[in-house]
Design a protein around this motif. Structure first.
Motif, PDB file in Angstrom:
ATOM      1  N   LEU A 166      38.954  39.502  40.998  1.00  0.00           N
ATOM      2  CA  LEU A 166      40.380  39.765  41.239  1.00  0.00           C
ATOM      3  C   LEU A 166      40.831  38.969  42.458  1.00  0.00           C
ATOM      4  CD1 LEU A 166      40.866  43.629  40.811  1.00  0.00           C
ATOM      5  CD2 LEU A 166      41.703  41.809  39.320  1.00  0.00           C
ATOM      6  N   GLY A 167      41.935  38.280  42.317  1.00  0.00           N
ATOM      7  CA  GLY A 167      42.472  37.561  43.465  1.00  0.00           C
ATOM      8  C   GLY A 167      41.771  36.230  43.716  1.00  0.00           C
ATOM      9  N   GLY A 168      40.694  35.961  42.987  1.00  0.00           N
ATOM     10  CA  GLY A 168      40.049  34.657  43.108  1.00  0.00           C
ATOM     11  C   GLY A 168      40.606  33.717  42.053  1.00  0.00           C
ATOM     12  N   GLU A 169      40.367  32.428  42.245  1.00  0.00           N
ATOM     13  CA  GLU A 169      40.884  31.457  41.280  1.00  0.00           C
ATOM     14  C   GLU A 169      39.767  30.621  40.709  1.00  0.00           C
ATOM     15  OE1 GLU A 169      43.803  29.164  43.353  1.00  0.00           O
ATOM     16  OE2 GLU A 169      45.207  30.855  43.509  1.00  0.00           O
ATOM     17  N   THR A 190      35.298  34.225  43.208  1.00  0.00           N
ATOM     18  CA  THR A 190      35.657  35.563  43.675  1.00  0.00           C
ATOM     19  C   THR A 190      36.745  35.463  44.723  1.00  0.00           C
ATOM     20  OG1 THR A 190      34.116  35.561  45.493  1.00  0.00           O
ATOM     21  CG2 THR A 190      33.267  36.330  43.372  1.00  0.00           C
ATOM     22  N   MET A 191      37.207  36.646  45.183  1.00  0.00           N
ATOM     23  CA  MET A 191      38.237  36.677  46.220  1.00  0.00           C
ATOM     24  C   MET A 191      37.749  36.049  47.514  1.00  0.00           C
ATOM     25  SD  MET A 191      38.185  40.745  47.056  1.00  0.00           S
ATOM     26  CE  MET A 191      37.752  41.578  45.537  1.00  0.00           C
TER      27      MET A 191
END
Lengths: 308, 348
Positions: free
Chosen positions: A136-139, A143-144
């Motif tokens: 979540l929140g990573g691209e 990972t984040m």
């Protein structure tokens, strides 16, 4: 022997019989078996120290000793810090504190096998919620934190971290003991600190932790004693001791495999003796450190000698 | 009057329980005030309100002339000794005494030096290296005293500090506490349920009941002129006898309704002749020099304290005399003292 002692003995007898028959005798038998070659079917054969010599050369055992000791070194302190932290957070009467306490306790009440199977799903690198959460929140599949997601079941380091992670949620007993100990501390000690204008950090360092120290010391020793066995079910169910060859092979798993998969009971008994020895050494070292710590006056543990 | 401690209209409630109801109190600097009351009267709540450990629900607290009502306990410069657990078990005596200084950032050496000095003040300088579990109850409270004094507090609060000690030690310690107070002159509020401790220690005594002061005055005033029947019954060992105004004892003017008559056991004389009423001796307790005589007079219990040598025997019928100046009159409805013109003569 007076009446009281006779009565005491009588009441203890059922327990003592059980202890001797179910624990002491098997333990002695196991130690004896360590000097034999036995599959529990054919006649056992005395082999002297051969099993122990083999232990020193067995790559699985060597890897397992390292893994077990590093598990102990990482998991025991982390579990304690977590349990103490949660107990100190949740000891006050507050909204939802009761629910939160139960939540800390619950994972320990799940049967070990079910707990292991649940983590097999949780740690699944693709569908598992743990990695889903980290992503979540990573691209771009990162990972984040910008790193690649952990490969819990295929990367040796990640797998070992996964085993430790699993151990961090079964701290219910430690938590309850710390919680109870904290609730039993005299409120006056905190009021004294408050009157002197102590800040939260000072209260923790100068009042709470020293007063809890005797309990914490026992908990560390206890957790150490248990920790070499604690890694067994997770490794059996989740990682199978892998990734190959021995990334998460711990002594308990080696013992299980030698005894029940390869039917080498004599050799497995030697592994058990090794585990016992390692645990004893770890406890002894901690005991010595605690003694030194206590006599330096840092904590409320009194080291009393007989007749003193 | 120099401002030591001033409470104005202080009330304190915890949930449905009201511990203090509009307390007004002024303690001049350097005074030792004893707050006396039965358990549950609100004595500890009063100390906690002064210390700031429990926030007051109404009113103000001022220490040394500054309003501290909104201040945290640590900012008020008060120190406190509890009945139990006034010391941290993991610290030596020296470290316990130095605890507050260290919390406030004093260096180890400076704190240790001050601790040693405070220890000497209360005579526990030989105990500095010990741990609390190695001390007797009396030594522990002595160290607690040093710990509280090292700060040079503006107000010193003691919450039944001697309650857990045996009788002999209690007597010795209270003399020492008084001596330390006289030497240092710190404004002190001392809470106890023991009226003899209150009489012996206090410059003034404040008698607390149900969260209100019934009387604040010198030990002498409280003993001689109790303002309510409760004060009369609570102060004194044993407390005052209370009988109906139209009972066996009467005022010089004759029986009176709506009042209660009080007389201290010490002021009851036995062996009088008619018209003194006759009482029957139920029980006699010899207390050494004196004896406590339990009597029944006209159906009412009455206690007399007489020289042991002149005590009657159980079953005796004796005349009971009380000098009129020793009769206290209380309004039955309000419990308050009714002032009497000082009249000579005998009650009977």
């Amino acid at each position: 022997m007076d009446r009281d002692r006779r009565q005491l003995l009588l009441m203890l007898l059922p327990y003592l019989v059980g202890l001797v028959a179910l624990v002491l005798l098997p333990a002695v038998a196991t130690m004896a078996m360590a000097f034999t070659e036995s599959d529990l079917i054919a006649t056992s054969r005395f082999v002297g120290l051969a099993n122990f010599v083999e232990l020193t050369r067995d790559p699985a055992v060597r890897a397992a000793v390292g893994n077990s000791l590093s598990y102990l070194a990482v998991s025991v302190p982390l579990r304690l810090v977590l349990a103490v932290g949660l107990a100190l957070l949740l000891h006050r009467r507050a909204r939802a504190a009761g629910t939160a306490r139960v939540a800390v306790l619950l994972p320990g009440a799940v049967p070990e096998l079910a707990y292991g199977l649940m983590w097999l799903w949780l740690l699944n690198p693709i569908q598992g919620p743990v990695n889903q959460l980290l992503l979540l929140g990573g691209e771009g599949g990162r990972t984040m934190f910008g790193t690649l997601p952990p490969q819990w079941l295929t990367d040796p380091e990640d797998a070992r971290a996964g085993i430790v992670l699993m151990s961090l949620f079964t701290i219910g007993e430690t938590f309850v003991i710390v919680l109870t100990a904290r609730l039993a501390l005299p409120p006056e000690a905190y009021e004294l600190a408050e009157l002197e204008g102590a800040r939260a950090g000072q209260v923790l360092r100068r009042v709470t932790l020293p007063l809890l120290a005797p309990v914490l010391a026992v908990l560390v020793l206890r957790d150490t004693l248990m920790s070499l066995q604690a890694s067994f079910v997770p490794t059996l169910v989740v990682t199978g001791g892998g990734p190959p060859p021995y990334a998460t092979t711990y002594l308990s798993l080696v013992l299980y495999q030698d005894a029940f998969e390869y039917l080498r009971y004599g050799y497995a008994a030697a592994v058990a003796a090794l585990m016992l020895g390692l645990t004893a050494v770890a406890v002894l070292i901690q005991w010595r450190l605690l003694r030194r710590w206590a006599s330096s006056g840092a904590v409320g543990v009194e080291v009393r000698r007989p007749g003193n | 009057m120099t401002a030591g401690l001033r409470l104005r209209g202080v009330s304190l409630s915890r949930g449905a329980v009201t511990a203090l109801r509009g307390i007004d109190l002024a303690v001049p600097r350097g005074e030792l005030l004893v707050v006396l009351g039965p358990s549950g009267a609100g004595k500890s709540s009063l100390l906690r309100a002064i210390a700031g450990l429990d926030p007051v629900t109404a009113g103000t607290v001022a220490i040394g002339g500054r309003d501290v009502t909104a201040q945290r306990p640590g900012q008020r410069n008060v120190s406190m000794v509890f009945q139990n657990h006034s010391l941290l078990p993991h610290l030596t005596v020296a470290d316990n005494i130095a605890f507050g200084d260290r919390i406030r950032g004093a260096g180890h050496r400076a704190a240790a030096a001050r601790a040693a000095q405070a220890a000497a003040t209360v005579g526990c300088q030989d105990l500095l290296a010990r741990r609390p579990h190695q001390l007797s109850g009396g030594e522990r409270q002595r160290v607690a005293l040093a710990r509280a004094l090292v700060r040079e507090p503006d107000v010193f609060l003691l919450d039944e500090p001697l309650a857990n000690l045996d009788a002999e030690l209690r007597l010795r310690m209270r003399t020492e506490i008084r001596a330390v107070h006289d030497r240092l002159g710190t404004t002190t509020v001392y809470v106890t349920h023991d009226q003899s401790e209150a009489m012996a220690l206090g410059d003034r005594i404040a008698v607390l009941r149900d969260g209100r002061f019934e009387q604040v005055g010198t030990p002498d005033e409280v003993w001689r002129q109790p303002r309510t029947r409760h004060v009369a019954a609570f102060v004194g060992a044993p407390g005052m006898n209370l009988l109906p105004g139209d009972g066996p004892l009467t005022l010089p003017g004759g029986p009176a309704t709506g009042v209660e008559l009080g007389v201290r056991p010490e002021h009851v004389t036995l062996g009088g002749t008619p018209p003194d009423p006759l009482g029957e001796v139920e029980r006699v307790e010899v207390l050494g020099e004196d004896a406590l005589v339990h009597l029944t007079v006209g159906g009412h219990p009455l206690l007399a304290r007489v020289p042991a040598a002149a005590r009657p025997a159980p079953g005796d019928r004796v005349g009971i005399g009380v000098a009129a100046e020793h009769l206290h009159v209380f309004d039955t409805a309000t419990g308050e003292r009714v002032p009497q013109p000082t009249a000579a003569g005998r009650a009977g």
